[in-house]
Design an enzyme around this catalytic site. Structure first.
Site, PDB file in Angstrom:
ATOM      1  N   ASP A  66     -21.265   0.175  86.971  1.00 12.82           N
ATOM      2  CA  ASP A  66     -20.436  -0.046  88.143  1.00 12.82           C
ATOM      3  C   ASP A  66     -21.270  -0.255  89.402  1.00 12.82           C
ATOM      4  O   ASP A  66     -20.959  -1.104  90.237  1.00 12.82           O
ATOM      5  CB  ASP A  66     -19.485   1.134  88.340  1.00 12.82           C
ATOM      6  CG  ASP A  66     -18.308   1.101  87.379  1.00 12.82           C
ATOM      7  OD1 ASP A  66     -18.219   0.154  86.576  1.00 12.82           O
ATOM      8  OD2 ASP A  66     -17.492   2.039  87.416  1.00 12.82           O
ATOM      9  N   ARG A  71     -23.087  -3.686  93.919  1.00 19.75           N
ATOM     10  CA  ARG A  71     -24.147  -4.269  94.743  1.00 19.75           C
ATOM     11  C   ARG A  71     -24.148  -5.793  94.634  1.00 19.75           C
ATOM     12  O   ARG A  71     -24.302  -6.506  95.627  1.00 19.75           O
ATOM     13  CB  ARG A  71     -25.514  -3.725  94.327  1.00 19.75           C
ATOM     14  CG  ARG A  71     -25.769  -2.291  94.730  1.00 19.75           C
ATOM     15  CD  ARG A  71     -27.247  -1.940  94.605  1.00 19.75           C
ATOM     16  NE  ARG A  71     -27.768  -2.156  93.257  1.00 19.75           N
ATOM     17  CZ  ARG A  71     -27.714  -1.274  92.272  1.00 19.75           C
ATOM     18  NH1 ARG A  71     -27.151  -0.095  92.486  1.00 19.75           N
ATOM     19  NH2 ARG A  71     -28.219  -1.554  91.087  1.00 19.75           N
ATOM     20  N   ASN A 137     -16.322  -0.599  97.275  1.00 11.97           N
ATOM     21  CA  ASN A 137     -15.752   0.679  96.863  1.00 11.97           C
ATOM     22  C   ASN A 137     -15.245   1.503  98.040  1.00 11.97           C
ATOM     23  O   ASN A 137     -14.061   1.777  98.158  1.00 11.97           O
ATOM     24  CB  ASN A 137     -16.783   1.497  96.078  1.00 11.97           C
ATOM     25  CG  ASN A 137     -16.475   1.572  94.600  1.00 11.97           C
ATOM     26  OD1 ASN A 137     -15.736   0.751  94.070  1.00 11.97           O
ATOM     27  ND2 ASN A 137     -17.039   2.554  93.937  1.00 11.97           N
ATOM     28  N   ASP A 138     -16.178   1.921  98.892  1.00 15.43           N
ATOM     29  CA  ASP A 138     -15.780   2.846  99.952  1.00 15.43           C
ATOM     30  C   ASP A 138     -16.810   2.926 101.068  1.00 15.43           C
ATOM     31  O   ASP A 138     -17.968   2.526 100.909  1.00 15.43           O
ATOM     32  CB  ASP A 138     -15.540   4.252  99.379  1.00 15.43           C
ATOM     33  CG  ASP A 138     -16.703   4.783  98.558  1.00 15.43           C
ATOM     34  OD1 ASP A 138     -17.852   4.694  99.016  1.00 15.43           O
ATOM     35  OD2 ASP A 138     -16.468   5.292  97.446  1.00 15.43           O
ATOM     36  N   HIS A 165     -11.312  18.643 110.416  1.00 16.30           N
ATOM     37  CA  HIS A 165     -12.462  19.541 110.381  1.00 16.30           C
ATOM     38  C   HIS A 165     -12.870  19.594 108.909  1.00 16.30           C
ATOM     39  O   HIS A 165     -12.218  20.258 108.098  1.00 16.30           O
ATOM     40  CB  HIS A 165     -12.085  20.929 110.904  1.00 16.30           C
ATOM     41  CG  HIS A 165     -11.561  20.904 112.314  1.00 16.30           C
ATOM     42  ND1 HIS A 165     -12.383  21.035 113.423  1.00 16.30           N
ATOM     43  CD2 HIS A 165     -10.305  20.731 112.803  1.00 16.30           C
ATOM     44  CE1 HIS A 165     -11.650  20.956 114.520  1.00 16.30           C
ATOM     45  NE2 HIS A 165     -10.383  20.777 114.169  1.00 16.30           N
ATOM     46  N   GLY A 179     -13.453   6.373  92.426  1.00 16.35           N
ATOM     47  CA  GLY A 179     -14.797   6.887  92.651  1.00 16.35           C
ATOM     48  C   GLY A 179     -14.807   8.133  93.507  1.00 16.35           C
ATOM     49  O   GLY A 179     -14.136   9.128  93.213  1.00 16.35           O
ATOM     50  N   TYR A 180     -15.578   8.091  94.585  1.00 15.22           N
ATOM     51  CA  TYR A 180     -15.754   9.242  95.477  1.00 15.22           C
ATOM     52  C   TYR A 180     -14.416   9.732  96.005  1.00 15.22           C
ATOM     53  O   TYR A 180     -14.153  10.930  96.107  1.00 15.22           O
ATOM     54  CB  TYR A 180     -16.676   8.825  96.625  1.00 15.22           C
ATOM     55  CG  TYR A 180     -17.207   9.931  97.496  1.00 15.22           C
ATOM     56  CD1 TYR A 180     -16.983  11.279  97.215  1.00 15.22           C
ATOM     57  CD2 TYR A 180     -17.966   9.627  98.631  1.00 15.22           C
ATOM     58  CE1 TYR A 180     -17.481  12.275  98.018  1.00 15.22           C
ATOM     59  CE2 TYR A 180     -18.483  10.611  99.448  1.00 15.22           C
ATOM     60  CZ  TYR A 180     -18.234  11.938  99.146  1.00 15.22           C
ATOM     61  OH  TYR A 180     -18.729  12.916  99.958  1.00 15.22           O
ATOM     62  N   MET A 182     -11.444   9.638  94.641  1.00 17.83           N
ATOM     63  CA  MET A 182     -10.742  10.425  93.621  1.00 17.83           C
ATOM     64  C   MET A 182     -11.338  11.819  93.498  1.00 17.83           C
ATOM     65  O   MET A 182     -10.615  12.816  93.380  1.00 17.83           O
ATOM     66  CB  MET A 182     -10.788   9.700  92.279  1.00 17.83           C
ATOM     67  CG  MET A 182     -10.033  10.405  91.158  1.00 17.83           C
ATOM     68  SD  MET A 182     -10.045   9.488  89.591  1.00 17.83           S
ATOM     69  CE  MET A 182     -11.766   9.671  89.106  1.00 17.83           C
TER      70      MET A 182
END
Length: 285
Positions: A66, A71, A137-138, A165, A179-180, A182
């Site tokens: 992935d 990239r 992605n993010d 916060h 990814g991150y 989730m």
């Protein structure tokens, strides 16, 4: 399709053995193909020049995982060439093919038995006219330095929405929702959707929830000062790569990018069917 390029992660395909077999297979069937090397591991980065991909390329096969596909997609997005991923790692949500299926997949591609899906990207920067970067992605805003909570003010279309916060926030596309985002508790979205999601990372706020935003929304995130901490700054990462820093009082602006990424699809399986298979495979690891 007859004109192919391979973008290969040299750490995943040692000595380019599989890549060379694929090139030979395509040429035997009357097509053209060449290899570009892409790798990034343990701080060592080497990559191909965009100019090495001919403008008449009809499909890019990305061998690795992935990360390699992400990239490659952001680098070649301006060329609008469809890509398809060949997973050589443990688990890939984005790569449709495996080593065992790549040759039969090439037969289908050369017979034009494929579909394309369009995936949105995000772009972000301190100013939309100043060194914006892309993410398939993010985009994540996170503390840089000693572990500490950030105070982040979130604006949507110029209006203050909330203040988190938290350890940070992650803004994910539908493609990046597995990814991150989730991992931080965000929802899984169909990758064809035209929206994105903002999810706090380890928020102190008891009522902190993910927020799904429309594809035309513009998000600004401002880092507020915490007076007892000197030299405060937050990192802003694009698909996991650190791109810039935010000081107290500075903002990063994030919105949908103008270009899209085209992904080749060979299977009629639904997104939910593929997701279920991948999640079961993950449980077995």
């Amino acid at each position: 399709m007859r004109k192919f390029m391979l973008i290969t992660n040299a750490y995943k395909d040692k000595s380019l053995a599989l890549s060379e077999k694929i090139v030979g297979y395509i040429k035997e069937r009357g097509g053209t193909a060449a290899i570009c090397v892409s790798c990034a591991e343990e701080g060592v980065v080497c990559d191909f020049a965009l100019e090495s991909i001919p403008e008449d390329t009809e499909c890019i096969l990305v061998l690795g995982g992935d990360g390699t596909l992400i990239r490659a997609a952001t680098k070649v997005q301006s060329m609008q060439i469809p890509l398809i991923g060949v997973n050589l790692g443990r688990l890939g949500y984005l790569c449709e093919l495996e080593e065992a299926t790549v040759f039969s997949a090439i037969d289908k591609l050369m017979a034009d038995a494929y579909m394309t899906e369009e995936r949105i990207m995000l772009c972000g920067g301190k100013s939309m006219g100043d060194s914006t970067r892309l993410a398939l992605n993010d985009i994540a805003i996170h503390w840089s330095g000693d572990l500490s909570m950030l105070e982040l003010m979130v604006y949507v279309n110029g209006e203050l929405l909330t203040t988190y916060h938290a350890d940070g926030v992650v803004i994910a596309t539908p493609t990046g929702s597995t990814g991150y985002s989730m991992s931080a508790g965000g929802p899984i979205m169909d990758p064809r959707a035209r929206m994105f999601v903002l999810t706090p990372i380890n928020a102190q706020n008891l009522n902190s929830q993910s927020i799904v935003l429309g594809g035309e929304d513009v998000v600004e995130i401002e880092m507020r000062s915490r007076g007892y901490q000197a030299n405060q700054r937050a990192g802003v990462s694009f698909d996991g790569d650190l791109g810039l820093y935010l000081k107290a009082g500075e903002r990063v602006e994030i919105k949908r990018a103008s270009n899209i990424v085209k992904i080749c699809k060979l299977s009629n399986r639904s997104f939910l069917e593929i997701l279920s298979k991948k999640m079961r495979a993950k449980e077995d690891l």
